[in-house]
Enzyme design. Sequence first.
Site, mmCIF file in Angstrom:
data_model
loop_
_atom_site.group_PDB
_atom_site.id
_atom_site.type_symbol
_atom_site.label_atom_id
_atom_site.label_comp_id
_atom_site.label_asym_id
_atom_site.label_seq_id
_atom_site.Cartn_x
_atom_site.Cartn_y
_atom_site.Cartn_z
ATOM 1 C CG ASP A 197 -0.304 -0.380 2.511
ATOM 2 O OD1 ASP A 197 0.867 -0.838 2.506
ATOM 3 O OD2 ASP A 197 -0.959 -0.221 3.565
ATOM 4 C CE1 TYR A 198 5.644 5.387 2.907
ATOM 5 C CE2 TYR A 198 7.175 3.830 1.909
ATOM 6 C CZ TYR A 198 6.922 5.066 2.463
ATOM 7 O OH TYR A 198 7.934 5.978 2.580
ATOM 8 C CB THR A 199 5.743 0.618 -2.485
ATOM 9 O OG1 THR A 199 4.897 -0.535 -2.582
ATOM 10 C CG2 THR A 199 6.784 0.366 -1.417
ATOM 11 C CB ALA A 200 0.648 1.189 -4.474
ATOM 12 C CE LYS A 240 5.588 8.415 0.785
ATOM 13 N NZ LYS A 240 5.583 9.862 1.059
#
Length: 261
Positions: free
Chosen positions: A166-169, A171
């Site tokens: 979720d975080y990398t998507a 960013k």
Amino acid sequence: MTAPALTTPTLADHLVLVTGGARGLGAAISEAFLDAGARVIVNYHRSQDAAEQLSSRFPDRAFAVGADVRDPDQVRRLVTDAEAHFQTPITTLVNNALMDFSFNGDARPKADELTAEQLAAQFVGSVQAPVDLIQAVLPSMRNAGGGRIINIGTNLFQYPVVPYHDYTAAKAALLSITRTFADDLGPDGINVNMVSGGLLRTTDASAATPDAVFDAIASGTPLRRVTTPAELADTVLFLASAWARGVTGQNLIVDGGLVKG
């Protein structure tokens, strides 16, 4: 026509808004700007004490303002209150705030567990909030004849040492916003860039990361160490300075050389 050579640039004439600027990486960025002579709006959500303690060290140049940047109304009020306090327009925006996230690989949602709610929460905090903030400061930057927008990203979507989906998507989407906004806002003299760190040693968000993970990452970098918040803040200051006047739409990776290109 070639642009004239620069003398040593100064940040003393900048009014800088750092979201999530009271702790962790945000505090390092706020302090770096203050040490360089800038005036800084230290935005906080839950860290009022930390924000006020930081601001009290620079009473003439720091101003702590509480706002949840996921709320567009609070974002507009944040910008209005800050500019009224300093009686000058915001010229630099650092989109740093990280909402409700911990770099804990054991607790992360796995591929078969990831929910729409988890994705949406990260997109609101890491994409919609920065867009709302950029739109809120645009009138001031245009009136001032230019400005700097610096988004904080991550190297994890290029080298997912730990797959925080979720975080990398979110960013990765912010990087796209960085590049498309750079094209739209370039004619206004507004530079839009991203600074992407890896795992930083240490912030509140990375406090749950085991030492073994830090050590493994350090061993894979040319510098043989994990990047610190202060080192990443150095690059943020570079992008805000006159030295970076020709840099826009870029993603500068600050991770000791772990990710190439």
